[in-house]
Design a protein around this motif. Structure first.
Motif, PDB file in Angstrom:
ATOM      1  N   HIS A   1      19.384   3.075   9.426  1.00 44.43           N
ATOM      2  CA  HIS A   1      19.155   2.515   8.094  1.00 44.43           C
ATOM      3  C   HIS A   1      18.817   1.037   8.246  1.00 44.43           C
ATOM      4  O   HIS A   1      19.565   0.292   8.893  1.00 44.43           O
ATOM      5  N   VAL A   2      17.719   0.617   7.677  1.00 41.13           N
ATOM      6  CA  VAL A   2      17.279  -0.775   7.741  1.00 41.13           C
ATOM      7  C   VAL A   2      16.933  -1.234   6.331  1.00 41.13           C
ATOM      8  O   VAL A   2      16.040  -0.659   5.689  1.00 41.13           O
ATOM      9  N   HIS A   3      17.652  -2.231   5.826  1.00 42.67           N
ATOM     10  CA  HIS A   3      17.434  -2.745   4.465  1.00 42.67           C
ATOM     11  C   HIS A   3      17.391  -1.610   3.442  1.00 42.67           C
ATOM     12  O   HIS A   3      16.539  -1.576   2.553  1.00 42.67           O
ATOM     13  N   GLY A   4      18.316  -0.658   3.589  1.00 41.55           N
ATOM     14  CA  GLY A   4      18.429   0.418   2.617  1.00 41.55           C
ATOM     15  C   GLY A   4      17.522   1.610   2.834  1.00 41.55           C
ATOM     16  O   GLY A   4      17.682   2.629   2.170  1.00 41.55           O
ATOM     17  N   ALA A   5      16.567   1.514   3.761  1.00 38.37           N
ATOM     18  CA  ALA A   5      15.655   2.628   4.029  1.00 38.37           C
ATOM     19  C   ALA A   5      16.194   3.482   5.173  1.00 38.37           C
ATOM     20  O   ALA A   5      16.746   2.957   6.145  1.00 38.37           O
ATOM     21  N   ARG A   6      16.011   4.777   5.052  1.00 37.95           N
ATOM     22  CA  ARG A   6      16.446   5.694   6.091  1.00 37.95           C
ATOM     23  C   ARG A   6      15.253   6.056   6.969  1.00 37.95           C
ATOM     24  O   ARG A   6      14.254   6.606   6.480  1.00 37.95           O
ATOM     25  N   ILE A   7      15.367   5.743   8.258  1.00 37.42           N
ATOM     26  CA  ILE A   7      14.300   6.032   9.213  1.00 37.42           C
ATOM     27  C   ILE A   7      14.831   7.066  10.201  1.00 37.42           C
ATOM     28  O   ILE A   7      15.897   6.888  10.787  1.00 37.42           O
ATOM     29  N   GLN A   8      14.079   8.157  10.386  1.00 37.17           N
ATOM     30  CA  GLN A   8      14.486   9.232  11.286  1.00 37.17           C
ATOM     31  C   GLN A   8      13.348   9.565  12.242  1.00 37.17           C
ATOM     32  O   GLN A   8      12.169   9.482  11.868  1.00 37.17           O
ATOM     33  N   THR A   9      13.703   9.948  13.454  1.00 32.74           N
ATOM     34  CA  THR A   9      12.696  10.461  14.374  1.00 32.74           C
ATOM     35  C   THR A   9      13.192  11.767  14.983  1.00 32.74           C
ATOM     36  O   THR A   9      14.396  12.039  15.031  1.00 32.74           O
ATOM     37  N   ALA A  10      12.255  12.553  15.470  1.00 29.37           N
ATOM     38  CA  ALA A  10      12.564  13.767  16.211  1.00 29.37           C
ATOM     39  C   ALA A  10      11.542  13.914  17.321  1.00 29.37           C
ATOM     40  O   ALA A  10      10.379  13.530  17.174  1.00 29.37           O
ATOM     41  N   GLY A  11      11.990  14.474  18.429  1.00 32.40           N
ATOM     42  CA  GLY A  11      11.077  14.656  19.547  1.00 32.40           C
ATOM     43  C   GLY A  11      10.775  13.352  20.255  1.00 32.40           C
ATOM     44  O   GLY A  11      11.559  12.404  20.226  1.00 32.40           O
ATOM     45  N   LEU A  12       9.597  13.287  20.868  1.00 33.48           N
ATOM     46  CA  LEU A  12       9.197  12.122  21.656  1.00 33.48           C
ATOM     47  C   LEU A  12       7.824  11.634  21.197  1.00 33.48           C
ATOM     48  O   LEU A  12       6.800  11.908  21.827  1.00 33.48           O
ATOM     49  N   PRO A  13       7.794  10.907  20.081  1.00 32.12           N
ATOM     50  CA  PRO A  13       6.504  10.444  19.561  1.00 32.12           C
ATOM     51  C   PRO A  13       5.687   9.619  20.550  1.00 32.12           C
ATOM     52  O   PRO A  13       4.454   9.617  20.495  1.00 32.12           O
ATOM     53  N   HIS A  14       6.340   8.924  21.478  1.00 28.66           N
ATOM     54  CA  HIS A  14       5.596   8.056  22.393  1.00 28.66           C
ATOM     55  C   HIS A  14       4.704   8.832  23.359  1.00 28.66           C
ATOM     56  O   HIS A  14       3.813   8.249  23.988  1.00 28.66           O
ATOM     57  N   LEU A  15       4.914  10.149  23.473  1.00 27.45           N
ATOM     58  CA  LEU A  15       4.065  10.957  24.342  1.00 27.45           C
ATOM     59  C   LEU A  15       2.724  11.303  23.700  1.00 27.45           C
ATOM     60  O   LEU A  15       1.805  11.778  24.379  1.00 27.45           O
ATOM     61  N   ALA A  16       2.584  11.059  22.408  1.00 31.35           N
ATOM     62  CA  ALA A  16       1.444  11.563  21.640  1.00 31.35           C
ATOM     63  C   ALA A  16       0.143  10.822  21.968  1.00 31.35           C
ATOM     64  O   ALA A  16       0.147   9.656  22.362  1.00 31.35           O
ATOM     65  N   ASP A  17      -0.954  11.520  21.778  1.00 31.21           N
ATOM     66  CA  ASP A  17      -2.272  10.882  21.834  1.00 31.21           C
ATOM     67  C   ASP A  17      -2.947  10.861  20.460  1.00 31.21           C
ATOM     68  O   ASP A  17      -4.027  10.314  20.294  1.00 31.21           O
ATOM     69  N   THR A  18      -2.269  11.461  19.466  1.00 31.74           N
ATOM     70  CA  THR A  18      -2.776  11.408  18.092  1.00 31.74           C
ATOM     71  C   THR A  18      -1.610  11.559  17.123  1.00 31.74           C
ATOM     72  O   THR A  18      -0.557  12.095  17.480  1.00 31.74           O
ATOM     73  N   SER A  19      -1.799  11.083  15.891  1.00 32.08           N
ATOM     74  CA  SER A  19      -0.758  11.209  14.872  1.00 32.08           C
ATOM     75  C   SER A  19      -1.406  11.300  13.506  1.00 32.08           C
ATOM     76  O   SER A  19      -2.578  10.935  13.328  1.00 32.08           O
ATOM     77  N   ARG A  20      -0.629  11.777  12.532  1.00 31.14           N
ATOM     78  CA  ARG A  20      -1.161  11.911  11.169  1.00 31.14           C
ATOM     79  C   ARG A  20      -0.024  11.852  10.168  1.00 31.14           C
ATOM     80  O   ARG A  20       1.051  12.441  10.392  1.00 31.14           O
ATOM     81  N   VAL A  21      -0.232  11.132   9.076  1.00 32.96           N
ATOM     82  CA  VAL A  21       0.726  11.153   7.974  1.00 32.96           C
ATOM     83  C   VAL A  21       0.621  12.517   7.298  1.00 32.96           C
ATOM     84  O   VAL A  21      -0.455  12.904   6.848  1.00 32.96           O
ATOM     85  N   VAL A  22       1.735  13.249   7.241  1.00 29.48           N
ATOM     86  CA  VAL A  22       1.699  14.617   6.720  1.00 29.48           C
ATOM     87  C   VAL A  22       2.446  14.761   5.400  1.00 29.48           C
ATOM     88  O   VAL A  22       2.472  15.859   4.821  1.00 29.48           O
ATOM     89  N   ALA A  23       3.033  13.680   4.925  1.00 24.22           N
ATOM     90  CA  ALA A  23       3.705  13.717   3.614  1.00 24.22           C
ATOM     91  C   ALA A  23       3.871  12.289   3.118  1.00 24.22           C
ATOM     92  O   ALA A  23       4.137  11.376   3.898  1.00 24.22           O
ATOM     93  N   GLY A  24       3.715  12.097   1.826  1.00 27.73           N
ATOM     94  CA  GLY A  24       3.907  10.784   1.229  1.00 27.73           C
ATOM     95  C   GLY A  24       2.929   9.760   1.746  1.00 27.73           C
ATOM     96  O   GLY A  24       1.853  10.095   2.269  1.00 27.73           O
TER      97      GLY A  24
END
Length: 392
Positions: A323-346
């Motif tokens: 939690h940072v300044h009231g916002a909840r930040i979550q991760t799963a898996g290993l995003p740093h391995l990726a070669d691409t990403s996409r916003v899939v909600a919001g």
């Protein structure tokens, strides 16, 4: 269950506690010797950078009171002879075992200089010392490193009304962990909450005789500071294993069942364990988060009881939340391995969004900001081995 008479657990934090609990729950009635460097009951570390800095001292882990008499408080293991199954402690005593759980965790990285007023944060004592300094109302607080600890301390200090400068070597805090989209959002979130960001520069030293008065940066700038928190990550506590016969490389190197490589009587768990993860092609990973230590400690202990032939691979998906300044930040898996990403909600503009990460089209990680249900959806897709283009 194979026949073991004496099990030693080195490390009395979360992973070590879970190991002891699992052994007793499974019916192990032999001797368990728990060796812990601290004298406190095992406690939760995440509150140290948040609620404890505001005065809440209730951090003891549930179940810690179950520990038996064979708990060696305030003792360090300084040497391991794996071939003779023998531990040497800092008071010269020895502990012999049939099975060993290594759960010694990690320690904060430190700069060569460490004058008064420069703090790291790993223990209850660290948190209490920092709390006292924050309560004194420093006029210039500098946080080194925008990772989990740095971000949480910056957030807590701002909630106390203190001025904060956050120094980070990346263009955006936590870019390597969250990816560009979420890290860019986090930078804006820090600034919207009054944190001054100083990015793409490193700390080279400190000003002040005795007490810190400033922080020197690699870009030539010097920041005024009468309180500094160094949140520059951690290193696994493996120095005591030198010459032990175990394979050590950025942690205790294990097989996929958490047995130290080449052994049948030593397992590792928590921040100190490095093992091949089946979801990522057997890549060796080491995970420093609460959920991993919580789950891995028990599994490692049960695998030790079962023996290598009957042990189960550990393939839980790494995850963390902050939690940072009231916002909840979550991760799963290993995003740093990726070669691409996409916003899939919001969307980042709405302060509620989820990002999915893929390598060669296959999902490898997810990040969510104020979107826990979306994170669960993407987590399930990662575990299933789905492709990014299959997400709606």
């Amino acid at each position: 269950m194979r026949q073991l008479n004496a099990i030693a657990v080195v490390g009395a934090s979360l992973a070590g506690l879970r190991a002891v609990q699992a052994l007793r729950r499974e019916g192990f009635d032999g001797t368990i010797t728990l060796i812990g460097a601290e004298r406190h009951l095992p406690y939760n570390r995440p509150p140290l950078s948040k609620s404890m800095l505001k005065g809440d001292d209730e951090v003891t882990l549930p179940g810690a009171e179950e520990l038996g008499d064979q708990w060696l408080k305030g003792r360090h293991a300084i040497r391991l002879n794996a071939s003779e199954r023998r531990l040497t402690l800092d008071d010269g005593s020895e502990v012999h075992y049939d099975g060993l759980v290594i759960a010694t965790g990690a320690s904060p990285r430190r700069l060569p200089e460490h004058p008064e007023g420069v703090h790291t944060l790993r223990t209850v004592e660290d948190s209490r010392a920092l709390r006292a300094e924050l309560a004194a109302g420093p006029s210039s607080v500098v946080v080194i490193g925008g990772g989990f600890i740095g971000g949480e301390v910056a957030s807590t200090a701002r909630s106390l009304g203190l001025p904060v400068i956050l120094v980070d070597a990346s263009p955006y805090p936590m870019k390597n962990v969250l990816g560009t989209e979420a890290a860019r959002w986090l930078a804006r979130h820090h600034e919207d909450n009054g944190v001054e960001l100083v990015s793409e520069t490193r700390v080279t030293g400190f000003e002040g005789t005795g007490r810190v008065t400033g922080v020197r940066l690699s870009n030539g700038r010097t920041l005024p500071a009468d309180l500094v928190i160094a949140g520059m990550g951690v290193v696994p506590n493996t120095e005591w294993l030198e010459g032990s016969g175990l394979m050590v490389s950025d942690g205790v190197v294990c097989d996929n069942r958490l047995f130290a490589m080449g052994t049948a009587d030593v397992v590792a768990a928590g921040d100190v364990a490095r093992w091949p993860h089946s979801l990522y092609g057997g890549a060796l990973i080491r995970v420093e988060h609460w959920s991993n230590a919580n789950d891995q400690g028990g599994i490692a202990a049960l695998n030790l009881l079962a023996g290598p032939e009957n042990a189960k691979p550990f393939a839980d998906l790494p995850s963390f939340a902050t939690h940072v300044h009231g916002a909840r930040i979550q991760t799963a898996g290993l995003p740093h391995l990726a070669d691409t990403s996409r916003v899939v909600a919001g969307s980042p503009e709405e302060d509620r969004f989820a990002v999915a990460f893929a390598k060669d089209g296959v999902l490898v990680g997810a990040v969510a900001v104020n979107a826990p249900k979306e994170l669960i959806r993407v987590k399930r897709a990662i575990v299933a081995g789905d492709r990014l283009d299959a997400l709606a």
